[in-house]
Design an enzyme around this catalytic site. Structure first.
Site, PDB file in Angstrom:
ATOM      1  N   GLU A   1       5.698  52.706  -1.705  1.00 21.95           N
ATOM      2  CA  GLU A   1       5.510  51.573  -2.625  1.00 21.95           C
ATOM      3  C   GLU A   1       6.635  51.543  -3.656  1.00 21.95           C
ATOM      4  O   GLU A   1       7.189  50.489  -3.977  1.00 21.95           O
ATOM      5  CB  GLU A   1       4.158  51.678  -3.343  1.00 21.95           C
ATOM      6  CG  GLU A   1       2.968  51.581  -2.403  1.00 21.95           C
ATOM      7  CD  GLU A   1       1.635  51.430  -3.119  1.00 21.95           C
ATOM      8  OE1 GLU A   1       1.598  50.886  -4.233  1.00 21.95           O
ATOM      9  OE2 GLU A   1       0.610  51.855  -2.545  1.00 21.95           O
TER      10      GLU A   1
ATOM     11  N   HIS B   1       0.161  45.623  -1.814  1.00 23.40           N
ATOM     12  CA  HIS B   1      -1.159  45.965  -1.284  1.00 23.40           C
ATOM     13  C   HIS B   1      -1.028  47.177  -0.365  1.00 23.40           C
ATOM     14  O   HIS B   1      -0.180  47.183   0.538  1.00 23.40           O
ATOM     15  CB  HIS B   1      -1.749  44.774  -0.516  1.00 23.40           C
ATOM     16  CG  HIS B   1      -3.109  45.084   0.011  1.00 23.40           C
ATOM     17  ND1 HIS B   1      -4.230  45.094  -0.791  1.00 23.40           N
ATOM     18  CD2 HIS B   1      -3.517  45.438   1.246  1.00 23.40           C
ATOM     19  CE1 HIS B   1      -5.275  45.435  -0.055  1.00 23.40           C
ATOM     20  NE2 HIS B   1      -4.874  45.653   1.175  1.00 23.40           N
TER      21      HIS B   1
ATOM     22  N   ASN C   1       3.715  52.157 -10.037  1.00 23.96           N
ATOM     23  CA  ASN C   1       4.615  51.089  -9.553  1.00 23.96           C
ATOM     24  C   ASN C   1       5.364  50.459 -10.721  1.00 23.96           C
ATOM     25  O   ASN C   1       6.564  50.184 -10.623  1.00 23.96           O
ATOM     26  CB  ASN C   1       3.839  50.026  -8.773  1.00 23.96           C
ATOM     27  CG  ASN C   1       3.618  50.428  -7.332  1.00 23.96           C
ATOM     28  OD1 ASN C   1       4.543  50.446  -6.544  1.00 23.96           O
ATOM     29  ND2 ASN C   1       2.384  50.788  -7.010  1.00 23.96           N
TER      30      ASN C   1
ATOM     31  N   GLY D   1      -0.116  52.738 -13.252  1.00 27.14           N
ATOM     32  CA  GLY D   1       1.181  52.092 -13.489  1.00 27.14           C
ATOM     33  C   GLY D   1       2.351  52.836 -12.890  1.00 27.14           C
ATOM     34  O   GLY D   1       3.484  52.704 -13.378  1.00 27.14           O
TER      35      GLY D   1
ATOM     36  N   GLU E   1      -5.423  32.728  -0.983  1.00 30.52           N
ATOM     37  CA  GLU E   1      -6.214  33.582  -0.089  1.00 30.52           C
ATOM     38  C   GLU E   1      -5.998  35.059  -0.440  1.00 30.52           C
ATOM     39  O   GLU E   1      -4.841  35.515  -0.506  1.00 30.52           O
ATOM     40  CB  GLU E   1      -5.769  33.324   1.361  1.00 30.52           C
ATOM     41  CG  GLU E   1      -6.623  34.023   2.389  1.00 30.52           C
ATOM     42  CD  GLU E   1      -5.975  34.000   3.779  1.00 30.52           C
ATOM     43  OE1 GLU E   1      -6.360  34.820   4.611  1.00 30.52           O
ATOM     44  OE2 GLU E   1      -5.064  33.172   3.995  1.00 30.52           O
TER      45      GLU E   1
ATOM     46  N   MET F   1      -6.205  44.978 -10.461  1.00 26.22           N
ATOM     47  CA  MET F   1      -7.373  45.004  -9.586  1.00 26.22           C
ATOM     48  C   MET F   1      -8.361  43.884  -9.917  1.00 26.22           C
ATOM     49  O   MET F   1      -9.567  44.119 -10.061  1.00 26.22           O
ATOM     50  CB  MET F   1      -8.043  46.384  -9.669  1.00 26.22           C
ATOM     51  CG  MET F   1      -7.107  47.534  -9.339  1.00 26.22           C
ATOM     52  SD  MET F   1      -6.286  47.371  -7.727  1.00 26.22           S
ATOM     53  CE  MET F   1      -7.607  47.924  -6.668  1.00 26.22           C
TER      54      MET F   1
END
Ligand code: GAR
Length: 215
Positions: free
Chosen positions: A177, A112, A17, A15, A146, A93
Site C-alpha cells: 500500500e 482498499h 498510508n 495513518g 458504488e 472507514m
C-alpha cells in the site's frame, strides 16, 4: 515544474498510508502539498502524524451527527473551503453518500486492501484466507457512488502462505500500500491520470479493467 497539487487526506486510524504520502510529498515523489488531514475519530493516531509534519488537522466526529448526510455535508464544507485538487481516502472507514462523492468525482481516490473486485467491504484478509485464495493484495481506485466499485488504477499482489493469518497478511499488504498509493497520487497531481465518463485513463490510455499491476 507545475504548481504543487493541493491535497486533503481523510483518515480514521493509524495513518500509515498518510505517513507514506507525507514522505512522498516531502521527497517530491508527489508534486503536492497536504493542506489538511481530517479524521472522523478524535483518537486517530494519524492526526498526530499530521501535526508532527506541520499539517493542519481537523476532527469531525461522526458520532456527533444525526445522520450520514449531515456528517457528509460538514465534511464536504470543510474540504471545499480549501478547494483542493485531490481528496485522498487513506483508511477512512466511513461510507460516503452519493452527494458527497459527486462533488469530488475525479479528484477522489481510495485504497482498499483487496484485489478488487474481490472482497469489497470489511475483513478482506480473513475472507481471502477463508476462501483459500493463493493471493491477496491492494487496489487504488477512483471513488464513485458504488462502494469499492469505482475504476481501479493500480493493484499490487502478495502471496498468501499457509502460515499467514489476517494480521500477518495485513502487514504484508500494507508494505505494498505504502508503495502504490503515493505513485497513484503522483499521477493525479501531474494530471496524467483522469476519470472520464466513468473510466480511468493514464496518459490518455484507458486502464485495464482491474487497473495496472505494480511490478
Ligand atoms: C489500510 O489497510 C487501508 O487499505 C484500509 O485501512 C487501512 C488503513 O491503514 N482501508 C480500508 O479498509 C478502506 N475500506 P492506515 O491507517 O495505517 O493507513
Amino acid at each position: 515544474m507545475k504548481k504543487a497539487a493541493s491535497i486533503v487526506v481523510l483518515i480514521s486510524g493509524s495513518g500509515s498510508n498518510l505517513q507514506s504520502i507525507i514522505e512522498a510529498c516531502q521527497s517530491d515523489q508527489i508534486n503536492g502539498q497536504i493542506k489538511r488531514v481530517i479524521s472522523n475519530r478524535p483518537k486517530a493516531f494519524g492526526l498526530q502524524r499530521a501535526s508532527e509534519a506541520g499539517i493542519d488537522t481537523l476532527c469531525i466526529d461522526h458520532t456527533k451527527f444525526d445522520s450520514r448526510s449531515a456528517f457528509d455535508a460538514e465534511l464536504a464544507k470543510r474540504i471545499i473551503e480549501l478547494n483542493p485538487d485531490i481528496v485522498v481516502l487513506a483508511g477512512f472507514m466511513r461510507i460516503l453518500t452519493p452527494e458527497f462523492v459527486a462533488i469530488f468525482e475525479g479528484k477522489l481516490l481510495n485504497i482498499h486492501p483487496s484485489l478488487l473486485p474481490k472482497y469489497p467491504g470489511l475483513n478482506t484478509h480473513q475472507r481471502a484466507i477463508d476462501d483459500e485464495q493463493k493471493q491477496a493484495g491492494v487496489t487504488v481506485h477512483f471513488v464513485t457512488a458504488e462502494l469499492d466499485g469505482g475504476p481501479s488504477i493500480l493493484q499490487a499482489k502478495v502471496p498468501i502462505l499457509n502460515s499467514d493469518n489476517a494480521d500477518t497478511l495485513a502487514a504484508k499488504v500494507l508494505i505494498e500500500e505504502h508503495k502504490i498509493y503515493p505513485q497513484v497520487i503522483a499521477w493525479l497531481a501531474e494530471e496524467r491520470l483522469k476519470l472520464i465518463d466513468g473510466d480511468a485513463f493514464l496518459d490518455q490510455h484507458k486502464l485495464p479493467e482491474h487497473g495496472y499491476k505494480a511490478d
